[in-house]
Design an enzyme around this catalytic site. Structure first.
Site, PDB file in Angstrom:
ATOM      1  N   LYS A 164     -35.174  12.351  -4.365  1.00  0.00           N
ATOM      2  CA  LYS A 164     -34.368  11.159  -4.626  1.00  0.00           C
ATOM      3  C   LYS A 164     -35.140   9.912  -4.221  1.00  0.00           C
ATOM      4  O   LYS A 164     -35.878   9.918  -3.221  1.00  0.00           O
ATOM      5  CB  LYS A 164     -33.034  11.245  -3.876  1.00  0.00           C
ATOM      6  CG  LYS A 164     -32.036  10.142  -4.232  1.00  0.00           C
ATOM      7  CD  LYS A 164     -30.708  10.376  -3.533  1.00  0.00           C
ATOM      8  CE  LYS A 164     -29.708   9.266  -3.848  1.00  0.00           C
ATOM      9  NZ  LYS A 164     -28.399   9.480  -3.185  1.00  0.00           N
TER      10      LYS A 164
ATOM     11  N   SER B 297     -24.266   9.322  -5.945  1.00  0.00           N
ATOM     12  CA  SER B 297     -25.431   8.514  -6.270  1.00  0.00           C
ATOM     13  C   SER B 297     -26.681   9.320  -6.577  1.00  0.00           C
ATOM     14  O   SER B 297     -27.686   8.768  -7.018  1.00  0.00           O
ATOM     15  CB  SER B 297     -25.728   7.564  -5.109  1.00  0.00           C
ATOM     16  OG  SER B 297     -26.057   8.301  -3.933  1.00  0.00           O
TER      17      SER B 297
ATOM     18  N   SER C 190     -22.110  12.199  -2.573  1.00  0.00           N
ATOM     19  CA  SER C 190     -23.156  11.854  -3.541  1.00  0.00           C
ATOM     20  C   SER C 190     -24.042  13.017  -3.961  1.00  0.00           C
ATOM     21  O   SER C 190     -24.886  12.855  -4.837  1.00  0.00           O
ATOM     22  CB  SER C 190     -24.046  10.735  -2.970  1.00  0.00           C
ATOM     23  OG  SER C 190     -23.316   9.543  -2.853  1.00  0.00           O
TER      24      SER C 190
END
Length: 517
Positions: A75, A162, A186
């Site tokens: 990420k 996210s 997330s």
């Protein structure tokens, strides 16, 4: 290299259908791309915008490690020294970290091939992965209802957020696993939307050193993968004590938590083709099944419970009365911590300084923040003011502590973080609830506030042919247990037997605490 997809991803509510088997690229073709080269990944990525930077060279120096056969995406808010770390924000558009995060170091030490950085909501703030300077992430899931429709003409839906880029990369077959971060769902939310497995571990088990902070007391590094086994392999490699992380759980606490669930794990025999769950008590939190919950999702969860019950598990209705206040407390705490953490991006110490405006004597670095980040900074700053501190921030912390107490009261396994934990013979071993609902308030902030482990696994399809996920939540430190039950669910859903149209009365009683009608 930056690749983006135009248009806005959308999530639509679903109607009713009976359960059916989950289909995604990752589950259809789990071994099609055992090793994916960067050129091929860039081609696949054009339709999803899952990855924003690609690793041209493999910097792994351990080709014989336990992760040597895995490709992993990171990420974009986790530091990597050979790839930019932008947090999908204009503020860090040109930033490359001089070091690797501890989790990335451990991946490399295990032999993993880091394929690139995954798109995300700016600084991890969002649930649809549309708040990104790289553009929104498009869900790569292949719906059976659109099987004959060309990809360019298919409906574009959100991958969740996210950590949407991490989930989409796994679901599209770009990598075997991906690291994400979970502050308020997330990891579990995009895992549910994309039809893959996502683990939010117990707070403090995976080091946060090298993770760009959003909310320090809530942030967790999570793992997404195409199966529970893949997720567990990665988790086992990166879950270790890190003295550089002040929030890391100590080795003593980890051992206490592990010992408390070992006896239960030894009786489950979950690795057998016919697992025995007769010693398992599953709690069904009634507050997680509101009247607004879509009927299709209720049906999918009921069928999972029916199968677990058939394997011997005992289903018990439980109540978590603070659930209605969890989301409000989460937003106050997360925004307050974000306003403090993001104050460093002043254009002097960190961040990009925008050009001077006509007539201005100094620039405003805040102009590089997106609208969602600015909104949360303002909300958090207000919550920390003298006038609002007691009524908002302290009150949210009190609610958070009550939420932790609710969970400790529900579980049979004691909380290893307490100085004098007491077992609860009437408690349950795990909780099971939907990972996400499209038209109702979001359901996955409680486990984050309490720091508990939770894994989302596919549970079937909605009426429109899109995935539904179910979350397994355990006591702090019971990560092994929740993954074990997740694997059982995964195995049962891969069987070819058909589902019944109606759930058994026992399950209806457990979900609603009412007599079946």
């Amino acid at each position: 290299m930056h690749l983006s997809v135009g248009g806005l991803a959308r999530v639509h509510p679903s109607g009713f259908c009976t359960g059916c088997r989950l289909r995604s690229f990752a589950t259809w073709h789990p071994r099609r791309f055992p090793i994916i080269h960067a050129e091929h990944a860039q081609s696949l990525n054009e339709s999803t915008n899952a990855l924003v930077n690609f690793s041209i060279q493999n910097h792994n120096h351990n080709p014989h490690g336990p992760l040597s056969n895995l490709t992993v995406a990171i990420k974009d808010n986790i530091c990597t020294m050979h790839l930019p770390t932008t947090c999908s924000s204009g503020m860090l558009r040109h930033f490359t970290s001089p070091f690797d995060a501890t989790a990335v170091e451990l991946l490399k030490a295990g032999g993993a091939n880091i394929i690139g950085k995954a798109n995300c909501d700016e600084f991890g703030m969002g649930s649809l992965n549309v708040n990104s300077i790289h553009g929104p992430v498009v869900n790569p899931y292949h719906s059976p209802n659109e099987k004959s429709i060309p990809w360019a003409e298919r409906e574009r839906r959100s991958a969740g957020g996210s950590s949407g880029g991490s989930a989409a990369a796994v679901a599209a077959g770009l990598c075997d696993a991906a690291l994400g971060t979970d502050t308020g769902g997330s990891v579990r939310l995009p895992a549910s939307y994309c039809g893959i497995t996502g683990l939010k571990p117990s707070y403090g088990l995976i080091s946060r050193w090298g993770v760009v902070s959003f909310a320090d007391s809530l942030d967790c590094v999570g793992v997404l993968g195409k199966s529970v086994d893949t997720v567990k392999t990665v988790f086992d490699s990166i879950s270790s004590y890190d003295p550089k992380d002040p929030t890391a759980a100590t080795p003593h606490t980890r051992e206490r938590a592990k010992a408390s669930v070992e006896s239960l794990l030894s009786t489950l025999n979950a690795d057998l083709s016919d697992p025995d769950l007769s010693s398992l008590r599953i709690g069904i939190p009634q507050e997680y099944f509101p009247s607004e919950l879509n009927t299709t999702i209720v049906t999918a969860v009921r069928k999972v419970l029916e199968r677990l019950s058939a394997l011997g598990a005992e289903l018990i209705p439980v109540s978590l009365p603070l659930t209605p206040y969890a989301l409000s407390a989460y937003y106050v705490i997360a925004s307050a911590e974000a306003s403090s953490n993001l104050a460093r991006y002043d254009g002097v110490q960190y961040g990009t300084r925008s050009p001077l405006l006509p007539g201005a004597d100094k620039s405003k670095p805040g102009q590089c923040f997106g609208a969602e980040v600015q909104k949360r900074i303002l909300l958090g700053t207000y919550a920390l003011t003298a006038d609002a501190f007691d009524n908002y921030f302290l009150q949210a912390q009190r609610v958070r502590q009550r939420i932790k107490t609710d969970f400790d009261s529900a579980f049979r396994v004691p909380n290893a973080q307490l100085s004098s934990p007491l077992p609860n013979s009437d408690g349950v071993d795990i909780l099971l609830h939907p990972s996400a609902i499209r038209t109702a308030p979001r359901l996955d902030s409680d486990a984050t506030s309490a720091g508990l482990p939770a894994v989302s696994v596919p549970a079937g399809l909605a009426a429109d042919g899109w995935p539904v996920g179910v979350s397994v939540v355990g006591q702090w430190g019971s990560d092994e247990l929740v993954m074990c039950i997740g694997k059982v669910i995964e195995r049962t859903l891969n069987e070819d037997d058909e589902y019944d149209d109606l759930a058994i009365g026992l399950i209806a009683d457990a979900i609603y605490g009412l007599d079946a009608t």
